[in-house]
Design an enzyme around this catalytic site. Structure first.
Site, PDB file in Angstrom:
ATOM      1  N   LEU A  63       0.874  -1.105   0.133  1.00 27.38           N
ATOM      2  CA  LEU A  63      -0.049   0.050  -0.030  1.00 27.38           C
ATOM      3  C   LEU A  63       0.921   1.430   0.111  1.00 27.38           C
ATOM      4  O   LEU A  63       1.919   0.981  -0.069  1.00 27.38           O
ATOM      5  CB  LEU A  63      -1.011  -0.041   1.212  1.00 27.38           C
ATOM      6  CG  LEU A  63      -1.938  -1.328   1.019  1.00 27.38           C
ATOM      7  CD1 LEU A  63      -2.547  -1.524   2.396  1.00 27.38           C
ATOM      8  CD2 LEU A  63      -3.197  -0.477   0.227  1.00 27.38           C
ATOM      9  N   LYS A  67       7.466   1.125  14.327  1.00 30.11           N
ATOM     10  CA  LYS A  67       7.798   0.633  13.086  1.00 30.11           C
ATOM     11  C   LYS A  67       8.681   1.809  12.468  1.00 30.11           C
ATOM     12  O   LYS A  67       8.693   3.094  12.384  1.00 30.11           O
ATOM     13  CB  LYS A  67       6.682   0.444  11.894  1.00 30.11           C
ATOM     14  CG  LYS A  67       6.987   0.241  10.596  1.00 30.11           C
ATOM     15  CD  LYS A  67       5.801  -0.128   9.748  1.00 30.11           C
ATOM     16  CE  LYS A  67       6.164  -0.391   8.307  1.00 30.11           C
ATOM     17  NZ  LYS A  67       4.892  -0.644   7.637  1.00 30.11           N
ATOM     18  N   TYR A 115       1.363   2.795   8.048  1.00 28.63           N
ATOM     19  CA  TYR A 115       0.854   2.830   6.655  1.00 28.63           C
ATOM     20  C   TYR A 115       1.805   1.756   5.969  1.00 28.63           C
ATOM     21  O   TYR A 115       3.016   1.354   6.302  1.00 28.63           O
ATOM     22  CB  TYR A 115       1.175   4.107   5.900  1.00 28.63           C
ATOM     23  CG  TYR A 115       2.599   4.882   5.956  1.00 28.63           C
ATOM     24  CD1 TYR A 115       3.817   4.092   5.368  1.00 28.63           C
ATOM     25  CD2 TYR A 115       2.616   6.016   6.608  1.00 28.63           C
ATOM     26  CE1 TYR A 115       4.954   5.168   5.329  1.00 28.63           C
ATOM     27  CE2 TYR A 115       3.813   6.897   6.493  1.00 28.63           C
ATOM     28  CZ  TYR A 115       5.118   6.067   6.086  1.00 28.63           C
ATOM     29  OH  TYR A 115       6.314   6.715   6.004  1.00 28.63           O
ATOM     30  N   CYS A 116       1.083   1.005   4.833  1.00 28.64           N
ATOM     31  CA  CYS A 116       1.497  -0.189   4.396  1.00 28.64           C
ATOM     32  C   CYS A 116       2.100  -1.168   5.312  1.00 28.64           C
ATOM     33  O   CYS A 116       3.257  -1.614   5.378  1.00 28.64           O
ATOM     34  CB  CYS A 116       2.953   0.266   3.371  1.00 28.64           C
ATOM     35  SG  CYS A 116       3.175  -1.236   2.334  1.00 28.64           S
ATOM     36  N   PRO A 117       1.060  -1.714   6.003  1.00 32.35           N
ATOM     37  CA  PRO A 117       1.427  -2.594   7.147  1.00 32.35           C
ATOM     38  C   PRO A 117       1.892  -4.055   6.611  1.00 32.35           C
ATOM     39  O   PRO A 117       1.100  -4.336   5.502  1.00 32.35           O
ATOM     40  CB  PRO A 117       0.225  -2.705   8.046  1.00 32.35           C
ATOM     41  CG  PRO A 117      -0.831  -2.262   7.309  1.00 32.35           C
ATOM     42  CD  PRO A 117      -0.277  -1.307   6.110  1.00 32.35           C
TER      43      PRO A 117
END
Length: 277
Positions: A90, A159, A146-148
């Site tokens: 993502l 993260k 975001y973008c897991p």
């Protein structure tokens, strides 16, 4: 599986030093060209650094947002260039405080590299790079980042990096983005608002992250040490060298450039179809 991180030969490419860097999709097209390169017989692995000035990189899943055009307009109004990459995942942010780095590995006929094993190569390398700081690096999904993904890298629950893969026959690229310095909270807020605008509260059959900007942090903050992208890049090179690997400067050969132009044309066409421009 081959131990790629010890006594291997890597061709080293840095997109910040190539005249191609001014082309919008250069980094992604080069990535595809390098995968084509390593899937030929007796090719070395490749290490590819590809810094990007100011871009939000969307995944194909993001194109399912019901109000994608509104979300893209928001990002562009904030000064970001927006592209859809060929790899999975993502939306992520790229700016001068983010290090983008890929390992492109050849796959032998008799020794397949599983998806998890490919990710683990990158996890092992990054763990070795930052081992001197004495902080445990963990790999598990930070669901509100975001973008897991399953191989998010974190320190103390925050993260700092995400990993993706792209595969062609006998060639695998493992790509990582690392938040080294800069306004990571601002990056998180930007993607948080992008999804709010792109969804406008609608339910969809696809799952998009409820981004919490506090779920992510810079390496500089997590390690309590001032770091720059250039320093981390050199630390990766030094770590590979200390492990007995031989790094040679990559050459933009005719076969690489042919594959590059093919990949660039495809990505340009895909983005034009998605965005209508």
């Amino acid at each position: 599986m081959t131990d790629f991180l010890h006594e291997s030969i890597f061709e080293l490419f840095d997109s910040s030093t190539t005249p191609l860097r001014s082309q919008t999709y250069a980094h992604f097209a080069l990535g595809d060209a390098f995968i084509r390169r390593v899937n030929q017989p007796n090719r070395s692995a490749i290490a590819h650094f590809w810094p990007i000035e100011n871009m939000v990189i969307l995944g194909m899943m993001d194109t399912k947002l019901p109000y994608l055009a509104d979300g893209v307009s928001l990002l562009e109004n904030k000064g970001a260039q927006v592209v859809v990459r060929p790899a999975g995942g993502l939306a992520v942010v790229s700016d001068p405080g983010i290090l983008n780095f890929s390992l492109i590995l050849p796959e032998a006929d008799d020794e397949k590299i599983s998806i998890d094993d490919g990710y683990q190569v990158m996890v092992d390398l990054i763990s070795q790079v930052f081992a001197p700081y004495g902080k445990a690096i963990e790999a598990y999904e930070i669901v509100d980042s975001y973008c897991p993904g399953k191989f998010d890298l974190s320190i103390d629950g925050k993260k700092f990096a995400g990993i993706a893969q792209r595969r062609f026959k006998k060639g695998i690229a493992i790509m990582i983005y690392m938040s080294v310095e800069g306004d990571q909270n601002g990056r998180g807020k930007l993607i948080q608002v992008f999804y709010e605008v792109g969804l406008k509260g609608e339910e969809t059959q696809w799952s998009f992250p409820l981004v919490n900007p506090d779920s992510m942090a810079n390496l500089s903050d997590l390690l309590d040490t001032p770091l720059t992208v250039a320093q981390v890049k050199q630390m990766i090179i030094d770590t590979l060298t200390k492990q007995g690997n031989h790094l040679v400067e990559g050459d933009y050969t005719a076969d690489i450039m042919t594959a590059y132009h093919d990949a660039y044309t495809k990505m340009e066409k895909r983005n034009r179809q998605l965005f209508g421009k």
